[in-house]
Design a protein around this motif. Structure first.
Motif, PDB file in Angstrom:
ATOM      1  N   PHE A 216     104.631  69.464  30.734  1.00  0.00           N
ATOM      2  CA  PHE A 216     104.054  70.610  30.029  1.00  0.00           C
ATOM      3  C   PHE A 216     104.263  71.901  30.817  1.00  0.00           C
ATOM      4  O   PHE A 216     104.512  72.956  30.247  1.00  0.00           O
ATOM      5  CB  PHE A 216     102.569  70.380  29.754  1.00  0.00           C
ATOM      6  CG  PHE A 216     101.953  71.463  28.915  1.00  0.00           C
ATOM      7  CD1 PHE A 216     102.228  71.560  27.562  1.00  0.00           C
ATOM      8  CD2 PHE A 216     101.112  72.398  29.489  1.00  0.00           C
ATOM      9  CE1 PHE A 216     101.673  72.569  26.784  1.00  0.00           C
ATOM     10  CE2 PHE A 216     100.542  73.414  28.726  1.00  0.00           C
ATOM     11  CZ  PHE A 216     100.831  73.490  27.364  1.00  0.00           C
ATOM     12  N   GLU A 217     104.199  71.812  32.151  1.00  0.00           N
ATOM     13  CA  GLU A 217     104.423  72.982  33.010  1.00  0.00           C
ATOM     14  C   GLU A 217     105.880  73.420  33.007  1.00  0.00           C
ATOM     15  O   GLU A 217     106.178  74.596  33.172  1.00  0.00           O
ATOM     16  CB  GLU A 217     104.024  72.660  34.459  1.00  0.00           C
ATOM     17  CG  GLU A 217     102.554  72.462  34.683  1.00  0.00           C
ATOM     18  CD  GLU A 217     102.252  71.939  36.093  1.00  0.00           C
ATOM     19  OE1 GLU A 217     103.201  71.782  36.902  1.00  0.00           O
ATOM     20  OE2 GLU A 217     101.076  71.658  36.373  1.00  0.00           O
ATOM     21  N   ARG A 218     106.803  72.482  32.827  1.00  0.00           N
ATOM     22  CA  ARG A 218     108.218  72.768  33.055  1.00  0.00           C
ATOM     23  C   ARG A 218     109.085  72.878  31.807  1.00  0.00           C
ATOM     24  O   ARG A 218     110.207  73.379  31.894  1.00  0.00           O
ATOM     25  CB  ARG A 218     108.807  71.681  33.959  1.00  0.00           C
ATOM     26  CG  ARG A 218     108.251  71.748  35.364  1.00  0.00           C
ATOM     27  CD  ARG A 218     108.698  70.550  36.183  1.00  0.00           C
ATOM     28  NE  ARG A 218     108.287  70.642  37.566  1.00  0.00           N
ATOM     29  CZ  ARG A 218     107.084  70.305  38.014  1.00  0.00           C
ATOM     30  NH1 ARG A 218     106.159  69.876  37.192  1.00  0.00           N
ATOM     31  NH2 ARG A 218     106.792  70.419  39.298  1.00  0.00           N
ATOM     32  N   PHE A 219     108.635  72.397  30.660  1.00  0.00           N
ATOM     33  CA  PHE A 219     109.474  72.396  29.467  1.00  0.00           C
ATOM     34  C   PHE A 219     108.956  73.364  28.418  1.00  0.00           C
ATOM     35  O   PHE A 219     107.757  73.528  28.243  1.00  0.00           O
ATOM     36  CB  PHE A 219     109.576  70.986  28.875  1.00  0.00           C
ATOM     37  CG  PHE A 219     110.489  70.096  29.666  1.00  0.00           C
ATOM     38  CD1 PHE A 219     111.837  70.018  29.384  1.00  0.00           C
ATOM     39  CD2 PHE A 219     109.996  69.363  30.735  1.00  0.00           C
ATOM     40  CE1 PHE A 219     112.683  69.218  30.135  1.00  0.00           C
ATOM     41  CE2 PHE A 219     110.828  68.561  31.495  1.00  0.00           C
ATOM     42  CZ  PHE A 219     112.174  68.491  31.188  1.00  0.00           C
ATOM     43  N   ALA A 220     109.910  73.975  27.713  1.00  0.00           N
ATOM     44  CA  ALA A 220     109.589  74.920  26.645  1.00  0.00           C
ATOM     45  C   ALA A 220     110.507  74.644  25.453  1.00  0.00           C
ATOM     46  O   ALA A 220     111.546  73.973  25.593  1.00  0.00           O
ATOM     47  CB  ALA A 220     109.786  76.360  27.134  1.00  0.00           C
TER      48      ALA A 220
ATOM     49  N   PHE B 168     117.129  68.192  27.419  1.00  0.00           N
ATOM     50  CA  PHE B 168     116.562  67.217  28.356  1.00  0.00           C
ATOM     51  C   PHE B 168     117.243  65.859  28.221  1.00  0.00           C
ATOM     52  O   PHE B 168     117.930  65.574  27.249  1.00  0.00           O
ATOM     53  CB  PHE B 168     115.056  67.062  28.117  1.00  0.00           C
ATOM     54  CG  PHE B 168     114.738  66.359  26.819  1.00  0.00           C
ATOM     55  CD1 PHE B 168     114.584  64.975  26.780  1.00  0.00           C
ATOM     56  CD2 PHE B 168     114.624  67.068  25.642  1.00  0.00           C
ATOM     57  CE1 PHE B 168     114.320  64.326  25.580  1.00  0.00           C
ATOM     58  CE2 PHE B 168     114.351  66.432  24.440  1.00  0.00           C
ATOM     59  CZ  PHE B 168     114.200  65.055  24.414  1.00  0.00           C
ATOM     60  N   VAL B 169     116.996  65.029  29.231  1.00  0.00           N
ATOM     61  CA  VAL B 169     117.348  63.615  29.230  1.00  0.00           C
ATOM     62  C   VAL B 169     116.076  62.883  29.628  1.00  0.00           C
ATOM     63  O   VAL B 169     115.397  63.294  30.570  1.00  0.00           O
ATOM     64  CB  VAL B 169     118.484  63.310  30.228  1.00  0.00           C
ATOM     65  CG1 VAL B 169     118.791  61.818  30.263  1.00  0.00           C
ATOM     66  CG2 VAL B 169     119.724  64.112  29.889  1.00  0.00           C
ATOM     67  N   ALA B 170     115.736  61.808  28.917  1.00  0.00           N
ATOM     68  CA  ALA B 170     114.492  61.085  29.209  1.00  0.00           C
ATOM     69  C   ALA B 170     114.732  59.582  29.211  1.00  0.00           C
ATOM     70  O   ALA B 170     115.596  59.074  28.500  1.00  0.00           O
ATOM     71  CB  ALA B 170     113.419  61.441  28.181  1.00  0.00           C
ATOM     72  N   GLU B 171     113.935  58.893  30.023  1.00  0.00           N
ATOM     73  CA  GLU B 171     113.965  57.439  30.108  1.00  0.00           C
ATOM     74  C   GLU B 171     112.612  56.921  29.655  1.00  0.00           C
ATOM     75  O   GLU B 171     111.574  57.475  30.000  1.00  0.00           O
ATOM     76  CB  GLU B 171     114.206  57.037  31.564  1.00  0.00           C
ATOM     77  CG  GLU B 171     114.090  55.564  31.835  1.00  0.00           C
ATOM     78  CD  GLU B 171     114.202  55.263  33.316  1.00  0.00           C
ATOM     79  OE1 GLU B 171     113.164  54.893  33.915  1.00  0.00           O
ATOM     80  OE2 GLU B 171     115.292  55.422  33.864  1.00  0.00           O
ATOM     81  N   GLY B 172     112.625  55.862  28.867  1.00  0.00           N
ATOM     82  CA  GLY B 172     111.378  55.284  28.389  1.00  0.00           C
ATOM     83  C   GLY B 172     111.638  54.223  27.344  1.00  0.00           C
ATOM     84  O   GLY B 172     112.519  53.383  27.518  1.00  0.00           O
TER      85      GLY B 172
ATOM     86  N   ILE C  40     111.498  62.272  32.755  1.00  0.00           N
ATOM     87  CA  ILE C  40     112.207  63.286  31.979  1.00  0.00           C
ATOM     88  C   ILE C  40     112.740  64.356  32.924  1.00  0.00           C
ATOM     89  O   ILE C  40     112.131  64.643  33.957  1.00  0.00           O
ATOM     90  CB  ILE C  40     111.291  63.920  30.902  1.00  0.00           C
ATOM     91  CG1 ILE C  40     112.093  64.817  29.961  1.00  0.00           C
ATOM     92  CG2 ILE C  40     110.110  64.630  31.531  1.00  0.00           C
ATOM     93  CD1 ILE C  40     111.329  65.236  28.712  1.00  0.00           C
ATOM     94  N   GLY C  41     113.869  64.909  32.576  1.00  0.00           N
ATOM     95  CA  GLY C  41     114.447  65.993  33.360  1.00  0.00           C
ATOM     96  C   GLY C  41     115.305  66.871  32.477  1.00  0.00           C
ATOM     97  O   GLY C  41     115.720  66.468  31.381  1.00  0.00           O
TER      98      GLY C  41
END
Length: 152
Positions: free
Chosen positions: A67-71, A76-80, A104-105
């Motif tokens: 929440f602090e880093r994404f807008a 992005f790339v995410a694993e889950g 996530i990154g």
């Protein structure tokens, strides 16, 4: 040893992220994300299709950091894992699918950024540097004793 794998997705944040709290008091990140789609033509070219949109959720500390880093608009790339769910609303049974991201990154192929390698704990960079320097100080020499040396 086998390579451990998980599901992954890539896309872009399509809505303003929301940070809420679950019934158990855990942070929950939610956003809609989009994925670009292309169709390969017979001549080898690609035709861009309409993007598809899906739900992205994260929990606990990962949710707070995201929440602090994404807008909205960030790639992005995410694993889950994909999670199917169902619920009732106004007497109607509804179902859906969401991607639960454990990691996530930002997508490095589409995002410019700087990396801060400061340890994540509460120490400042200077304090962390001092601690690292102390960790490598040579041992203090001990006074010799007159005790016999074993093995001689």
């Amino acid at each position: 040893m086998a390579i451990r794998t998980q599901q992954s997705i890539s896309g872009f944040i399509a809505t303003d992220p929301q940070l809420t709290v679950t019934d158990r008091g855990e942070a929950r990140f939610y956003a809609r994300f989009g994925q670009e789609n292309f169709h390969r033509e017979e001549d080898g070219s690609f035709t861009k299709l309409e993007p598809t949109f899906h739900n992205l959720v994260m929990y606990r500390a990962t949710a707070e950091r995201a929440f602090e880093r994404f807008a909205k608009g960030d790639s992005f790339v995410a694993e889950g894992y994909a999670h199917e769910y169902s619920y009732e609303r106004d007497g109607q049974s509804l179902s859906g699918e969401e991607f639960v991201a454990k990691k996530i990154g930002h997508d490095t192929a589409r995002t410019r950024y700087d990396v801060d390698r400061t340890p994540r704990n509460s120490q400042t960079r200077e304090a962390a540097t001092r601690d690292q320097e102390r960790a490598f100080d040579p041992p203090v020499s001990r006074p010799t004793t007159s005790a016999p040396v074993l093995g001689r």
